[in-house]
Motif scaffolding. Sequence first.
Motif, mmCIF file in Angstrom:
data_model
loop_
_atom_site.group_PDB
_atom_site.id
_atom_site.type_symbol
_atom_site.label_atom_id
_atom_site.label_comp_id
_atom_site.label_asym_id
_atom_site.label_seq_id
_atom_site.Cartn_x
_atom_site.Cartn_y
_atom_site.Cartn_z
ATOM 1 N N UNK A 53 1.044 -1.143 -0.138
ATOM 2 C CA UNK A 53 0.379 0.060 0.306
ATOM 3 C C UNK A 53 0.901 1.412 0.062
ATOM 4 N N UNK A 54 2.051 1.292 0.550
ATOM 5 C CA UNK A 54 2.584 2.632 0.260
ATOM 6 C C UNK A 54 3.805 2.426 -0.946
ATOM 7 N N UNK A 55 2.945 1.793 -1.840
ATOM 8 C CA UNK A 55 3.701 2.533 -3.002
ATOM 9 C C UNK A 55 2.154 3.421 -3.583
ATOM 10 N N UNK A 56 1.262 3.661 -2.906
ATOM 11 C CA UNK A 56 0.126 4.422 -3.733
ATOM 12 C C UNK A 56 0.366 6.113 -3.141
ATOM 13 N N UNK A 57 0.523 6.838 -4.618
ATOM 14 C CA UNK A 57 0.809 8.237 -4.631
ATOM 15 C C UNK A 57 -0.543 8.837 -4.551
ATOM 16 N N UNK A 58 -0.481 10.461 -4.711
ATOM 17 C CA UNK A 58 -2.383 10.860 -4.932
ATOM 18 C C UNK A 58 -2.721 11.035 -6.861
ATOM 19 N N UNK A 59 -3.659 10.811 -6.739
ATOM 20 C CA UNK A 59 -3.592 10.909 -7.900
ATOM 21 C C UNK A 59 -4.340 9.699 -8.735
ATOM 22 N N UNK A 60 -4.054 8.341 -7.661
ATOM 23 C CA UNK A 60 -3.797 6.515 -8.434
ATOM 24 C C UNK A 60 -5.729 6.748 -7.811
ATOM 25 N N UNK A 61 -5.803 5.195 -8.435
ATOM 26 C CA UNK A 61 -7.386 4.899 -8.838
ATOM 27 C C UNK A 61 -7.316 4.229 -7.321
ATOM 28 N N UNK A 62 -8.430 3.800 -6.745
ATOM 29 C CA UNK A 62 -8.679 2.528 -6.359
ATOM 30 C C UNK A 62 -10.322 2.161 -6.549
ATOM 31 N N UNK A 63 -10.419 1.065 -6.918
ATOM 32 C CA UNK A 63 -11.914 0.896 -7.473
ATOM 33 C C UNK A 63 -11.810 -0.451 -5.808
ATOM 34 N N UNK A 64 -13.120 -0.276 -5.899
ATOM 35 C CA UNK A 64 -13.824 -0.882 -4.524
ATOM 36 C C UNK A 64 -15.200 -1.481 -5.539
ATOM 37 N N UNK A 66 -0.781 -0.730 8.908
ATOM 38 C CA UNK A 66 0.806 -0.478 9.821
ATOM 39 C C UNK A 66 1.248 -0.213 8.662
ATOM 40 N N UNK A 67 2.876 0.550 9.330
ATOM 41 C CA UNK A 67 3.136 1.256 8.360
ATOM 42 C C UNK A 67 4.079 0.136 9.057
ATOM 43 N N UNK A 68 5.611 -0.172 7.729
ATOM 44 C CA UNK A 68 6.453 -1.269 7.490
ATOM 45 C C UNK A 68 7.310 -1.394 8.553
ATOM 46 N N UNK A 69 7.271 -0.907 9.530
ATOM 47 C CA UNK A 69 7.957 -0.838 10.942
ATOM 48 C C UNK A 69 6.980 -1.735 12.943
ATOM 49 N N UNK A 70 5.797 -1.025 12.125
ATOM 50 C CA UNK A 70 4.614 -1.951 13.139
ATOM 51 C C UNK A 70 4.059 -0.792 14.075
ATOM 52 N N UNK A 71 4.859 0.509 14.356
ATOM 53 C CA UNK A 71 4.619 1.420 14.523
ATOM 54 C C UNK A 71 3.487 2.120 15.007
ATOM 55 N N UNK A 72 3.221 3.201 13.662
ATOM 56 C CA UNK A 72 2.616 3.890 13.301
ATOM 57 C C UNK A 72 1.839 2.613 11.808
#
Length: 211
Positions: free
Chosen positions: A138-149, A187-193
């Motif tokens: 999920x951390x690859x997502x950038x503003x303007x990308x699409x999410x289809x549900x 979670x973030x990759x370090x699982x802290x946030x």
Amino acid sequence: MRKQQGSQRGSTVMAVGMVLAAGVIAWLGGRGDQPVQTRAEASATLPGRAAAQEAQVAYRSVSHGGLPTRIVIPAAGIDAPVVEVGVVVEDGEARWETAWHAAGHHIDSAMPGQPGNMVITGHVSVADRRNAPVFATLDRVREGDEIVVYAGSAAYRYVVESIQVVDPDATEVLRSDARATVTLITCTRDLRHRLVVTGRLAGEVTPGDPA
């Protein structure tokens, strides 16, 4: 003398009659200048009817889609099923349950295509290898990308508006208002946030779209 009195009475009656007739003509003439409403027009102008008509128009613009069943984020290579998750109590503490081998739609949040905040959570990593970290990228997502549900055969496109990292107890990201949005949490990759991705509804996906 009597003849003169009878003549005066007749003149008086005639004068009164003329005055009354003039009044009736003037009243009818005044109403003739006003537009005549039909029964349908009159009922349409009633406050209750007008409000109902406005509400009906607004309601037709809202999706009647059901529960989300699939989420696709092309930019992150994510294509996962979606199941319902709720609150569970473990060791005396309430927490949101985690979905097994799927993303989890918070059961009290909005439905696809509808006003409100649709909250979907997923793992970034898993302790049990039989499970799946559906939001690992999920951390690859950038503003303007699409999410289809998807909701069964219907599908709704959201456009990413914000990406933020918050503390685990930042419950404000779950808040909902009249806008149709989707909030993805992992979670973030370090699982802290927590990594939070928010998108705004852009419309329904047509059958010919690649998504």
